[in-house]
Design an enzyme around this catalytic site. Sequence first.
Site, PDB file in Angstrom:
ATOM      1  CG  HIS A   1      -3.841   0.063  -6.532  1.00 30.49           C
ATOM      2  ND1 HIS A   1      -4.130   0.567  -5.295  1.00 30.49           N
ATOM      3  CD2 HIS A   1      -3.833  -1.287  -6.376  1.00 30.49           C
ATOM      4  CE1 HIS A   1      -4.289  -0.420  -4.427  1.00 30.49           C
ATOM      5  NE2 HIS A   1      -4.110  -1.568  -5.072  1.00 30.49           N
TER       6      HIS A   1
ATOM      7  CD  GLU B   1      -3.472   3.861  -4.686  1.00 29.23           C
ATOM      8  OE1 GLU B   1      -4.491   3.276  -5.091  1.00 29.23           O
ATOM      9  OE2 GLU B   1      -2.437   3.281  -4.348  1.00 29.23           O
TER      10      GLU B   1
ATOM     11  NE  ARG C   1      -4.274  -1.524   0.340  1.00 35.20           N
ATOM     12  CZ  ARG C   1      -4.450  -2.531  -0.525  1.00 35.20           C
ATOM     13  NH1 ARG C   1      -3.598  -2.734  -1.504  1.00 35.20           N
ATOM     14  NH2 ARG C   1      -5.517  -3.320  -0.421  1.00 35.20           N
TER      15      ARG C   1
HETATM   16  P1  NAP Z   1      -0.915 -12.343   3.627  1.00 34.42           P
HETATM   17  O1  NAP Z   1      -0.895 -13.697   3.033  1.00 34.42           O
HETATM   18  O2  NAP Z   1      -1.758 -12.095   4.826  1.00 34.42           O
HETATM   19  O3  NAP Z   1       0.608 -11.954   3.962  1.00 34.42           O
HETATM   20  C1  NAP Z   1       0.978 -10.846   4.682  1.00 34.42           C
HETATM   21  C2  NAP Z   1       2.373 -11.082   5.251  1.00 34.42           C
HETATM   22  O4  NAP Z   1       2.820  -9.880   5.854  1.00 34.42           O
HETATM   23  C3  NAP Z   1       2.412 -12.176   6.319  1.00 34.42           C
HETATM   24  O5  NAP Z   1       3.409 -13.094   5.997  1.00 34.42           O
HETATM   25  C4  NAP Z   1       2.738 -11.451   7.610  1.00 34.42           C
HETATM   26  O6  NAP Z   1       3.595 -12.240   8.426  1.00 34.42           O
HETATM   27  C5  NAP Z   1       3.468 -10.196   7.093  1.00 34.42           C
HETATM   28  N1  NAP Z   1       3.337  -9.084   8.035  1.00 34.42           N
HETATM   29  C6  NAP Z   1       2.222  -8.608   8.620  1.00 34.42           C
HETATM   30  N2  NAP Z   1       2.528  -7.604   9.463  1.00 34.42           N
HETATM   31  C7  NAP Z   1       3.880  -7.457   9.405  1.00 34.42           C
HETATM   32  C8  NAP Z   1       4.803  -6.604  10.062  1.00 34.42           C
HETATM   33  N3  NAP Z   1       4.403  -5.715  10.992  1.00 34.42           N
HETATM   34  N4  NAP Z   1       6.115  -6.718   9.764  1.00 34.42           N
HETATM   35  C9  NAP Z   1       6.526  -7.626   8.862  1.00 34.42           C
HETATM   36  N5  NAP Z   1       5.699  -8.479   8.216  1.00 34.42           N
HETATM   37  C10 NAP Z   1       4.389  -8.388   8.488  1.00 34.42           C
HETATM   38  O7  NAP Z   1      -1.362 -11.254   2.567  1.00 34.42           O
HETATM   39  P2  NAP Z   1      -1.172 -11.266   0.960  1.00 34.42           P
HETATM   40  O8  NAP Z   1      -2.331 -11.922   0.332  1.00 34.42           O
HETATM   41  O9  NAP Z   1       0.195 -11.746   0.634  1.00 34.42           O
HETATM   42  O10 NAP Z   1      -1.297  -9.677   0.672  1.00 34.42           O
HETATM   43  C11 NAP Z   1      -0.380  -8.771   1.238  1.00 34.42           C
HETATM   44  C12 NAP Z   1      -0.771  -7.340   0.957  1.00 34.42           C
HETATM   45  O11 NAP Z   1      -0.555  -7.037  -0.417  1.00 34.42           O
HETATM   46  C13 NAP Z   1      -2.243  -6.984   1.176  1.00 34.42           C
HETATM   47  O12 NAP Z   1      -2.533  -6.702   2.525  1.00 34.42           O
HETATM   48  C14 NAP Z   1      -2.431  -5.761   0.299  1.00 34.42           C
HETATM   49  O13 NAP Z   1      -2.173  -4.579   1.025  1.00 34.42           O
HETATM   50  C15 NAP Z   1      -1.366  -5.927  -0.776  1.00 34.42           C
HETATM   51  N6  NAP Z   1      -1.968  -6.206  -2.101  1.00 34.42           N
HETATM   52  C16 NAP Z   1      -1.822  -5.267  -3.077  1.00 34.42           C
HETATM   53  C17 NAP Z   1      -2.351  -5.507  -4.327  1.00 34.42           C
HETATM   54  C18 NAP Z   1      -2.191  -4.493  -5.429  1.00 34.42           C
HETATM   55  O14 NAP Z   1      -3.067  -4.395  -6.282  1.00 34.42           O
HETATM   56  N7  NAP Z   1      -1.090  -3.755  -5.473  1.00 34.42           N
HETATM   57  C19 NAP Z   1      -3.049  -6.689  -4.606  1.00 34.42           C
HETATM   58  C20 NAP Z   1      -3.185  -7.611  -3.574  1.00 34.42           C
HETATM   59  C21 NAP Z   1      -2.634  -7.369  -2.325  1.00 34.42           C
HETATM   60  P3  NAP Z   1       3.604 -12.145  10.025  1.00 34.42           P
HETATM   61  O15 NAP Z   1       2.178 -12.182  10.444  1.00 34.42           O
HETATM   62  O16 NAP Z   1       4.432 -13.294  10.456  1.00 34.42           O
HETATM   63  O17 NAP Z   1       4.262 -10.846  10.343  1.00 34.42           O
END
Ligand code: NAP
Length: 319
Positions: free
Chosen positions: A285, A266, A237
């Site tokens: 995005h 955005e 984000r």
């Molecule tokens: P996910 O499977 O829940 O993975 C998130 C990861 O972030 C987890 O491994 C978590 O591990 C880690 N995390 C959470 N808090 C943290 C912290 N304080 N420090 C370090 N690591 C941390 O989610 P995902 O499906 O991969 O998606 C991730 C993010 O990508 C979404 O939340 C969204 O904001 C973004 N996204 C963007 C787009 C786009 O269009 N650009 C599309 C999809 C997703 P731990 O809990 O062990 O810390």
Amino acid sequence: MAKKVVVTRQIKDEHLNQLKEKYEVFMWDSAGDPMPKKRFLEEMEDADAALTMLSEKVDAEVFEAAKELKVVSNLAVGFDNIDLEAAEKNDVIIANTPDVLTETTAELAFTLMLTSARRIIEANRELESGDWTGWSPYHMAGTDVYGKTVGIFGMGAIGAAFARRLKGFDCRVIYHNRSESKYAADLDAKLVSFDELLEQSDFVLCAAPLTEETKYKFDQEAFGKMQDHAHFINIGRGAHVVETDLKKAVETGDIAAAALDVYDGEPISKDHPFIGMDNMTLLPHIGSASVATRDDMVQLCVDNITHVLEGKAPLTQVK
Ligand code: NAP
């Protein structure tokens, strides 16, 4: 009386009709523009469910106005646009769209990395502006991804799908999470501190959710710790990054380049300070924007709504 569902953007008839068969549906179908907050609040007053986008701020004001609301089904895996505390206080279930967008978003992250490494935008701009004078040994010479160290901040579903692609490029993968990633062992990826991630990586990918802990994590200090040849890629984000610090880091050579899909506020306009910078790859995005994935995301949102309105648990509830 039929239950009411508010849909905040235009969706395809094949999805809309599934809702219309069972419920009264209000869909905001003004081409491309988000629903104004005032209208959103009005429509939510008697709504049982809402299919929202990340452009809607679903805050305490919404939850307090929406007395009948049972579920908010957000068309995104991220849910930083929703006040979870207010949702819980008002007994509203929040659902998101994990997994169905993972591979598509990882592909976009990979595209950003290769585009930045090989100066694709800059090279294309040169050609289109008629400034290409011919081949020379170091003309538009970029950097290789093959064999490099890649650091992933947020090794969740998307981070891991990105890391899987790196295997074909013989990269060393390190990551920083709060805990050991369940995906790490299969990927031969090593958990490191945030500082180690910054100091050792040739490419840093931010793929974490936006939370109070991760907000503005990439600031002047963080960019200062990165190698001067390193590239920063953000598909998380926009508010993970202090944008003025990133601009400065790229301009002063603290880092080599940045490739971004997301911004702090955005959409950005053509006057945004990043626009026109050679070592910035900028996308609007589009992380999960393939037609098939968007279809799957909308279908999952519809299924989450119908599950909850039929008294069942949603398929993908935000914890
Ligand atoms: P996910 O499977 O829940 O993975 C998130 C990861 O972030 C987890 O491994 C978590 O591990 C880690 N995390 C959470 N808090 C943290 C912290 N304080 N420090 C370090 N690591 C941390 O989610 P995902 O499906 O991969 O998606 C991730 C993010 O990508 C979404 O939340 C969204 O904001 C973004 N996204 C963007 C787009 C786009 O269009 N650009 C599309 C999809 C997703 P731990 O809990 O062990 O810390």
